[in-house]
Motif scaffolding. Structure first.
Motif, PDB file in Angstrom:
ATOM      1  N   VAL A 134      38.720  -5.849 -28.423  1.00  0.00           N
ATOM      2  CA  VAL A 134      39.805  -5.957 -27.392  1.00  0.00           C
ATOM      3  C   VAL A 134      39.696  -5.162 -25.930  1.00  0.00           C
ATOM      4  CG1 VAL A 134      42.253  -5.950 -27.068  1.00  0.00           C
ATOM      5  CG2 VAL A 134      41.402  -6.954 -28.846  1.00  0.00           C
ATOM      6  N   CYS A 135      39.409  -3.846 -26.302  1.00  0.00           N
ATOM      7  CA  CYS A 135      39.419  -2.722 -25.309  1.00  0.00           C
ATOM      8  C   CYS A 135      38.159  -3.210 -24.260  1.00  0.00           C
ATOM      9  CB  CYS A 135      39.145  -1.292 -25.778  1.00  0.00           C
ATOM     10  SG  CYS A 135      40.578  -0.611 -26.589  1.00  0.00           S
ATOM     11  N   TRP A 136      37.219  -3.433 -25.039  1.00  0.00           N
ATOM     12  CA  TRP A 136      35.977  -3.827 -24.082  1.00  0.00           C
ATOM     13  C   TRP A 136      36.076  -5.239 -23.244  1.00  0.00           C
ATOM     14  CZ3 TRP A 136      32.120  -0.469 -22.307  1.00  0.00           C
ATOM     15  CH2 TRP A 136      32.046   0.463 -23.446  1.00  0.00           C
ATOM     16  N   THR A 137      36.965  -6.027 -23.830  1.00  0.00           N
ATOM     17  CA  THR A 137      36.674  -7.474 -23.094  1.00  0.00           C
ATOM     18  C   THR A 137      37.753  -8.010 -22.334  1.00  0.00           C
ATOM     19  OG1 THR A 137      37.318  -8.233 -25.232  1.00  0.00           O
ATOM     20  CG2 THR A 137      34.902  -8.294 -24.949  1.00  0.00           C
ATOM     21  N   THR A 138      39.148  -7.131 -22.450  1.00  0.00           N
ATOM     22  CA  THR A 138      40.170  -7.793 -21.967  1.00  0.00           C
ATOM     23  C   THR A 138      40.093  -7.869 -20.547  1.00  0.00           C
ATOM     24  OG1 THR A 138      41.603  -6.697 -23.703  1.00  0.00           O
ATOM     25  CG2 THR A 138      42.584  -7.180 -21.855  1.00  0.00           C
ATOM     26  N   ALA A 139      39.738  -6.978 -19.906  1.00  0.00           N
ATOM     27  CA  ALA A 139      39.649  -6.659 -18.268  1.00  0.00           C
ATOM     28  C   ALA A 139      38.514  -7.722 -17.726  1.00  0.00           C
ATOM     29  CB  ALA A 139      39.150  -5.304 -17.788  1.00  0.00           C
ATOM     30  N   ILE A 140      37.499  -8.309 -18.592  1.00  0.00           N
ATOM     31  CA  ILE A 140      36.559  -8.956 -18.028  1.00  0.00           C
ATOM     32  C   ILE A 140      37.067 -10.245 -17.289  1.00  0.00           C
ATOM     33  CG2 ILE A 140      34.266 -10.491 -18.566  1.00  0.00           C
ATOM     34  CD1 ILE A 140      33.703  -8.405 -20.727  1.00  0.00           C
ATOM     35  N   PRO A 141      37.609 -11.200 -18.049  1.00  0.00           N
ATOM     36  CA  PRO A 141      38.211 -12.445 -17.247  1.00  0.00           C
ATOM     37  C   PRO A 141      39.141 -11.875 -16.128  1.00  0.00           C
ATOM     38  CG  PRO A 141      39.151 -12.163 -19.312  1.00  0.00           C
ATOM     39  CD  PRO A 141      38.377 -11.060 -19.398  1.00  0.00           C
ATOM     40  N   VAL A 142      39.983 -11.088 -16.118  1.00  0.00           N
ATOM     41  CA  VAL A 142      40.914 -10.558 -15.152  1.00  0.00           C
ATOM     42  C   VAL A 142      40.522 -10.426 -13.671  1.00  0.00           C
ATOM     43  CG1 VAL A 142      42.777  -9.116 -14.450  1.00  0.00           C
ATOM     44  CG2 VAL A 142      42.443  -9.802 -16.628  1.00  0.00           C
ATOM     45  N   HIS A 143      39.103  -9.592 -13.882  1.00  0.00           N
ATOM     46  CA  HIS A 143      38.564  -9.088 -12.782  1.00  0.00           C
ATOM     47  C   HIS A 143      37.586 -10.263 -12.150  1.00  0.00           C
ATOM     48  CE1 HIS A 143      40.736  -5.418 -12.373  1.00  0.00           C
ATOM     49  NE2 HIS A 143      40.289  -5.045 -13.779  1.00  0.00           N
ATOM     50  N   ILE A 144      37.223 -10.994 -12.935  1.00  0.00           N
ATOM     51  CA  ILE A 144      36.451 -12.036 -12.247  1.00  0.00           C
ATOM     52  C   ILE A 144      37.306 -12.766 -11.361  1.00  0.00           C
ATOM     53  CG2 ILE A 144      35.467 -14.545 -12.956  1.00  0.00           C
ATOM     54  CD1 ILE A 144      34.390 -13.496 -15.428  1.00  0.00           C
ATOM     55  N   GLY A 145      38.425 -13.141 -11.558  1.00  0.00           N
ATOM     56  CA  GLY A 145      39.367 -13.765 -10.630  1.00  0.00           C
ATOM     57  C   GLY A 145      39.910 -12.959  -9.640  1.00  0.00           C
ATOM     58  N   PHE A 146      40.022 -11.548  -9.691  1.00  0.00           N
ATOM     59  CA  PHE A 146      40.364 -10.737  -8.359  1.00  0.00           C
ATOM     60  C   PHE A 146      39.061 -10.823  -7.431  1.00  0.00           C
ATOM     61  CE2 PHE A 146      40.306  -6.426  -6.866  1.00  0.00           C
ATOM     62  CZ  PHE A 146      41.560  -6.467  -6.069  1.00  0.00           C
ATOM     63  N   ILE A 147      37.980 -10.379  -8.311  1.00  0.00           N
ATOM     64  CA  ILE A 147      36.906 -10.248  -7.399  1.00  0.00           C
ATOM     65  C   ILE A 147      36.494 -11.380  -6.635  1.00  0.00           C
ATOM     66  CG2 ILE A 147      34.266  -9.978  -7.325  1.00  0.00           C
ATOM     67  CD1 ILE A 147      35.750  -7.397  -7.747  1.00  0.00           C
ATOM     68  N   SER A 148      36.883 -12.764  -7.180  1.00  0.00           N
ATOM     69  CA  SER A 148      36.531 -13.927  -6.500  1.00  0.00           C
ATOM     70  C   SER A 148      37.643 -14.148  -5.307  1.00  0.00           C
ATOM     71  CB  SER A 148      36.772 -15.280  -7.342  1.00  0.00           C
ATOM     72  OG  SER A 148      35.866 -15.218  -8.401  1.00  0.00           O
ATOM     73  N   VAL A 149      38.822 -13.688  -5.411  1.00  0.00           N
ATOM     74  CA  VAL A 149      39.804 -13.677  -4.342  1.00  0.00           C
ATOM     75  C   VAL A 149      39.525 -12.843  -2.911  1.00  0.00           C
ATOM     76  CG1 VAL A 149      42.142 -13.240  -3.675  1.00  0.00           C
ATOM     77  CG2 VAL A 149      41.616 -14.337  -5.843  1.00  0.00           C
ATOM     78  N   VAL A 150      38.949 -11.566  -3.675  1.00  0.00           N
ATOM     79  CA  VAL A 150      38.632 -10.518  -2.707  1.00  0.00           C
ATOM     80  C   VAL A 150      37.500 -10.989  -1.812  1.00  0.00           C
ATOM     81  CG1 VAL A 150      37.741  -8.387  -2.105  1.00  0.00           C
ATOM     82  CG2 VAL A 150      39.426  -8.563  -3.745  1.00  0.00           C
ATOM     83  N   PHE A 151      36.294 -11.434  -2.254  1.00  0.00           N
ATOM     84  CA  PHE A 151      35.060 -11.601  -1.666  1.00  0.00           C
ATOM     85  C   PHE A 151      35.031 -13.000  -1.163  1.00  0.00           C
ATOM     86  CE2 PHE A 151      34.059  -7.799  -3.346  1.00  0.00           C
ATOM     87  CZ  PHE A 151      33.445  -7.009  -2.364  1.00  0.00           C
ATOM     88  N   THR A 152      36.033 -14.016  -1.373  1.00  0.00           N
ATOM     89  CA  THR A 152      36.177 -15.193  -0.546  1.00  0.00           C
ATOM     90  C   THR A 152      37.193 -15.187   0.405  1.00  0.00           C
ATOM     91  OG1 THR A 152      37.891 -16.077  -2.437  1.00  0.00           O
ATOM     92  CG2 THR A 152      35.609 -16.662  -2.715  1.00  0.00           C
ATOM     93  N   SER A 153      37.422 -14.229   0.977  1.00  0.00           N
ATOM     94  CA  SER A 153      38.323 -13.866   1.948  1.00  0.00           C
ATOM     95  C   SER A 153      37.468 -13.585   3.130  1.00  0.00           C
ATOM     96  CB  SER A 153      39.375 -12.499   1.773  1.00  0.00           C
ATOM     97  OG  SER A 153      40.284 -12.677   0.569  1.00  0.00           O
ATOM     98  N   THR A 154      37.860 -13.667   4.408  1.00  0.00           N
ATOM     99  CA  THR A 154      37.122 -13.280   5.303  1.00  0.00           C
ATOM    100  C   THR A 154      37.186 -11.882   5.863  1.00  0.00           C
ATOM    101  OG1 THR A 154      37.670 -15.521   6.168  1.00  0.00           O
ATOM    102  CG2 THR A 154      36.607 -14.044   7.982  1.00  0.00           C
ATOM    103  N   PHE A 155      36.076 -11.214   6.157  1.00  0.00           N
ATOM    104  CA  PHE A 155      35.923  -9.979   6.497  1.00  0.00           C
ATOM    105  C   PHE A 155      35.201  -9.943   7.976  1.00  0.00           C
ATOM    106  CE2 PHE A 155      35.729  -9.638   1.920  1.00  0.00           C
ATOM    107  CZ  PHE A 155      36.380  -8.528   1.723  1.00  0.00           C
ATOM    108  N   CYS A 156      35.593  -9.219   9.041  1.00  0.00           N
ATOM    109  CA  CYS A 156      35.369  -9.303  10.309  1.00  0.00           C
ATOM    110  C   CYS A 156      35.542  -8.189  11.101  1.00  0.00           C
ATOM    111  CB  CYS A 156      35.820 -10.396  11.285  1.00  0.00           C
ATOM    112  SG  CYS A 156      37.497 -10.622  10.996  1.00  0.00           S
ATOM    113  N   GLY A 157      35.036  -7.714  12.022  1.00  0.00           N
ATOM    114  CA  GLY A 157      35.242  -6.508  12.863  1.00  0.00           C
ATOM    115  C   GLY A 157      34.580  -5.485  12.223  1.00  0.00           C
ATOM    116  N   CYS A 158      34.841  -4.200  12.452  1.00  0.00           N
ATOM    117  CA  CYS A 158      34.444  -3.129  11.803  1.00  0.00           C
ATOM    118  C   CYS A 158      34.133  -3.242  10.195  1.00  0.00           C
ATOM    119  CB  CYS A 158      35.566  -1.758  11.774  1.00  0.00           C
ATOM    120  SG  CYS A 158      34.927  -0.284  11.041  1.00  0.00           S
TER     121      CYS A 158
END
Length: 318
Positions: free
Chosen positions: A154-178
């Motif tokens: 439980v300790c090793w696997t709980t965060a795996i699906p949570v952060h798949i979603g979070f990383i997807s949200v962050v890196f499908t956002s638009t980065f520009c400028g600096c």
């Protein structure tokens, strides 16, 4: 340099394909010194935690749930520092720190997963101490091998699906400028700060997850130790009380250091741009605490010290 993307006015920006990790570029004259220090610390972490894993596995006197979780914790620490330190050492050698989007996403993903796993394993270790002290007669039944393995999974696997979603949200956002990250690795707060336009919802998601993942384990650990202290104070023997406290002291020290520094970093980054102090605090909980853990668990634990001494004697003989 202000590189906060969502504070930049919207417009026709060139989409970014990589980040530049500022790291310690403001002190280039001590890069060689920092490389030596971090390399020594990294080798010490690998060696110290590997020794804990080996001795708790080969010494039959340490085949108990407490040392099972300590073994998991030591392996976790090796993985945790290996996400950031090798990259940091490479950047210090080559004097610059460009990192592609995929590499940044992968580093952030594993860093967040392993950080959350550390919270969960520390919680499981607190529960183990609670059962051992508050229900000693039922301890072998409650903390049997099956339960220990299930808790670890439980300790090793709980965060795996949570952060798949979070990383997807962050890196499908638009980065520009600096594209300069005022950090030495791809941590979530400085990356989110570079999102173009309104990053409010991403920030809410980030700090909501951080609050949830730190507050629940913190509450469970605090609750466990309130019951542990209450049970210890009821023990008739002063020697028994001292022994019970000593078995919990190492774990409490690690919990305080890890949760304290991690919470301060994330709370500060909610209202301020990352500064030198934030990078120092990040160094503290990503590198220095994993370095302290083998020292804390070995020097404060007589059973581990005896097992380590026997192991080293056998190794020398061989």
């Amino acid at each position: 340099m202000d590189c906060t993307g969502h504070n930049s006015p919207p417009g026709n920006h060139t989409a970014l394909v990589e980040f530049i990790l500022i790291g310690f570029s403001d002190v280039p004259h001590i890069h060689g010194f920092l490389f030596g220090v971090f390399l020594i610390i990294y080798v010490f972490i690998l060696t110290g935690n590997s020794l804990i894993i080996i001795i708790t596995k080969v010494d039959s006197s340490l085949h108990s749930p407490m040392y099972f979780f300590l073994r998991n914790f030591s392996f976790l620490e090796i993985c945790f520092v290996s996400v950031t330190v090798p990259r940091l050492l490479t950047d210090l050698c080559r004097q610059y720190g460009n990192i592609s989007f995929p590499a940044c996403a992968i580093q952030m993903y594993f860093f967040l997963i392993l950080g959350d796993t550390e919270c969960f394993i520390l919680t499981a270790m607190a529960y183990d101490r609670y059962v051992a002290i508050c229900n000693p007669l039922l301890y072998p039944v409650i903390m049997n091998d099956t339960v220990c393995i299930q808790l670890a999974l439980v300790c090793w696997t709980t965060a795996i699906p949570v952060h798949i979603g979070f990383i997807s949200v962050v890196f499908t956002s638009t980065f520009c400028g600096c594209n300069h990250l005022n950090h030495f690795f791809c941590d979530a707060p400085p990356v989110v700060q570079l999102i173009c336009g309104d990053a409010f919802m991403v920030e809410v998601l980030l700090y909501g997850l951080a609050a949830l993942i730190t507050s629940i384990p913190s509450f469970l650990i605090l609750r466990s130790y309130m019951k542990i202290v209450s049970a210890i104070l009821k023990l008739p023997s002063a020697i028994g009380r001292a022994k019970a406290f000593s078995t919990c002291c190492s774990h409490l020290m690690v919990v305080t250091l890890f949760f304290g520094s991690a919470i301060i970093v994330y709370l500060r980054s909610m209202t301020n741009h990352l500064t030198g102090m934030d990078k120092f605090l990040s160094l503290f909980y990503t590198i220095f605490i994993p370095m302290l853990n083998p020292i804390i668990y070995c020097l404060r634990n007589k059973d581990v010290m005896v097992a380590l001494e026997k192991f080293l004697q056998k190794s020398i003989v061989l």
